[in-house]
Design an enzyme around this catalytic site. Structure first.
Site, PDB file in Angstrom:
ATOM      1  N   HIS A 203      16.654  69.852  60.927  1.00 61.31           N
ATOM      2  CA  HIS A 203      16.245  68.767  61.827  1.00 61.31           C
ATOM      3  C   HIS A 203      16.490  69.182  63.283  1.00 61.31           C
ATOM      4  O   HIS A 203      15.601  69.058  64.131  1.00 61.31           O
ATOM      5  CB  HIS A 203      17.039  67.502  61.493  1.00 61.31           C
ATOM      6  CG  HIS A 203      16.776  66.362  62.424  1.00 61.31           C
ATOM      7  ND1 HIS A 203      15.891  65.348  62.139  1.00 61.31           N
ATOM      8  CD2 HIS A 203      17.286  66.062  63.657  1.00 61.31           C
ATOM      9  CE1 HIS A 203      15.856  64.491  63.141  1.00 61.31           C
ATOM     10  NE2 HIS A 203      16.704  64.900  64.076  1.00 61.31           N
ATOM     11  N   GLU A 204      17.690  69.681  63.549  1.00 58.12           N
ATOM     12  CA  GLU A 204      18.023  70.101  64.913  1.00 58.12           C
ATOM     13  C   GLU A 204      17.205  71.323  65.336  1.00 58.12           C
ATOM     14  O   GLU A 204      16.837  71.451  66.507  1.00 58.12           O
ATOM     15  CB  GLU A 204      19.516  70.410  65.015  1.00 58.12           C
ATOM     16  CG  GLU A 204      20.417  69.211  64.739  1.00 58.12           C
ATOM     17  CD  GLU A 204      20.180  68.068  65.702  1.00 58.12           C
ATOM     18  OE1 GLU A 204      19.815  68.326  66.868  1.00 58.12           O
ATOM     19  OE2 GLU A 204      20.343  66.902  65.290  1.00 58.12           O
TER      20      GLU A 204
ATOM     21  N   HIS B 233      13.917  70.220  66.873  1.00 54.63           N
ATOM     22  CA  HIS B 233      14.056  69.892  68.294  1.00 54.63           C
ATOM     23  C   HIS B 233      14.162  71.174  69.132  1.00 54.63           C
ATOM     24  O   HIS B 233      13.515  71.311  70.169  1.00 54.63           O
ATOM     25  CB  HIS B 233      15.314  69.056  68.522  1.00 54.63           C
ATOM     26  CG  HIS B 233      15.278  67.687  67.918  1.00 54.63           C
ATOM     27  ND1 HIS B 233      14.204  66.828  68.072  1.00 54.63           N
ATOM     28  CD2 HIS B 233      16.200  67.005  67.179  1.00 54.63           C
ATOM     29  CE1 HIS B 233      14.468  65.685  67.453  1.00 54.63           C
ATOM     30  NE2 HIS B 233      15.660  65.768  66.891  1.00 54.63           N
TER      31      HIS B 233
END
Length: 424
Positions: free
Chosen positions: A28-29, A32
């Site tokens: 998920h990170e 980004h």
């Protein structure tokens, strides 16, 4: 032996919990991180794990690290919040200057022992890149050199970057893309994991693999190898289509199933077959066939992503039920999720892979909820910006996210307490 077997289970469960959280949160990170980099946003920190650093290295302006607690990761992007918030007016600050009297290092006096010390009077680290500091010689204004280092502690620092490398300095669509990239990565991961499980277990097809004796299918003359093409003139493309068509009359309120008109492909020819389902004790309508399983990646991979899309819709419905019918007792926190993962670890590796896909999908969906501090909350502020034609004051937005984060943490504590009491 029982003690050893229990120990082996707890070790497997612990490994499964760590791996599932690590993969789902870190990717998920990474979503980004990757889109931020591609959008020209500086990323000072990308970490795998939380807590004290075990190992770190620098590449470009980014410090990469692996930390002690391997339960996820985090990314820090420049300008998510105004850089000015690091140095409130009235705060004492230590600073170092280069030959051109530009600030090249800033921090707490205890972390920057050889620097000059003064009090912050004015700061602009977005447009002007300068600070006014009350020094022994009076208030002086110093330019801040791009990539001047802010000391987080005596051994760790992050850079101050110009506006064009900050999130705040990017156009709306790029900021939205950076925020959306995290949940999108979770959806992609879920699809990939579902596809991997399908490649191992196979997926049911519309070709009959077994006809049970003394059932409606047997009586109607259906045979192994028959491919069901249509039911009641409705095209059948998957086993789910087939099952839903058989159940259709019951779902619509029919007291007794009606005969089904099947179009079956056999030996290269199609032929009609009529079969009337029978009702089992559990109320399900059956005709008495089993499917053949396909392991072909051309089938299993698309099916994995189809499952992801289907489960996304079911998750949206579940959130609706949660809100409208106040079913908050069904929520689980990290402890409850860890318990589910440990139960799946008892059942085997592929169950862990499947639950990792489910968790990744739910993590992506949860982050899209328009609550301050979540990705959805940040997107909500971007929608407000789009409607009103100008940005919300970054400091006010930051305060809202701070309050939202505090409420989420309180809620997480309550849910965790409830999960622990249920376990013990």
């Amino acid at each position: 032996m029982p003690i050893i077997s229990h120990l082996e289970f707890y070790v497997r469960a612990a490994i499964a919990i760590v791996c599932v959280f690590l993969v789902c949160v870190t990717l998920h990170e990474f979503g980004h991180f990757y889109v931020a980099k591609k959008s020209g946003v500086a990323v000072p920190i990308f970490s795998i794990g939380f807590g004290p650093k075990l190992v770190k290295w620098n590449r470009g302006e980014t410090e990469y690290s692996i930390r002690l607690l391997p339960l996820g990761g985090f990314v820090q992007m420049a300008g998510e919040a105004p850089q000015e918030t690091w140095f409130p007016v009235g705060q004492e600050v230590a600073y170092e200057l280069d030959d051109e009297l530009r600030i090249v290092r800033l921090g707490d006096p205890k972390d920057l022992k050889r620097g000059y010390v003064g009090t912050v009077r004015r700061v602009d680290l977005t447009d002007a890149m300068e600070m006014a500091i009350d020094t022994a010689e009076g208030i002086r204004t110093f330019p801040v050199k791009p990539y001047a280092r802010v000391m987080l502690n005596a051994r760790s620092s992050i850079p101050i970057v110009e506006k064009h490398e900050q999130m705040l300095g990017k156009p709306l669509w790029k900021r939205a893309a950076v925020i959306l990239a995290g949940p999108v990565m979770n959806f992609l991961l879920a699809g990939v994991l579902f596809a991997i499980v399908n490649m191992h277990t196979g997926i049911p097809t519309t070709t009959i693999g077994e006809v049970e004796p003394h059932t409606p299918a047997y009586a109607a003359g259906l045979q192994v190898g028959d491919k069901i093409v249509q039911i009641n003139n409705r095209a059948i493309r998957s086993w789910d289509d087939l099952r839903s068509s058989i159940q259709a009359d019951l779902i619509s309120g029919g007291a007794k199933p009606k005969p089904l008109r099947l179009l079956v492909s056999r030996d290269g020819q199609t032929r009609p077959v009529t079969v009337t389902p029978e009702i089992e004790k559990n109320g399900e309508a059956l005709i008495g066939i089993e499917s053949t399983m396909s392991y072909n990646p051309l089938r299993t991979v698309p099916a994995g992503f189809s499952e992801m899309v289907r489960d996304t819709g079911l998750t949206v419905q579940a959130y609706g039920q949660l809100v409208w019918h106040h079913q908050f007792s069904s929520l689980s926190g990290p402890v409850g999720i860890a318990d589910v993962i440990s139960q799946q670890a008892r059942l085997g590796f592929w169950n862990v892979v499947m639950i990792a896909g489910v968790l990744s999908l739910n993590l992506g969906m949860f982050n899209l909820i328009p609550i301050p501090a979540l990705d959805g909350g940040r997107l909500l502020f971007m929608i407000i910006e789009l409607v009103r034609g100008r940005k919300v004051d970054p400091q006010k937005e930051g305060f809202v996210h701070f309050v939202g984060f505090a409420i989420l943490m309180l809620f997480a504590v309550v849910i965790t307490y409830r999960d622990v009491t249920h376990l013990f």
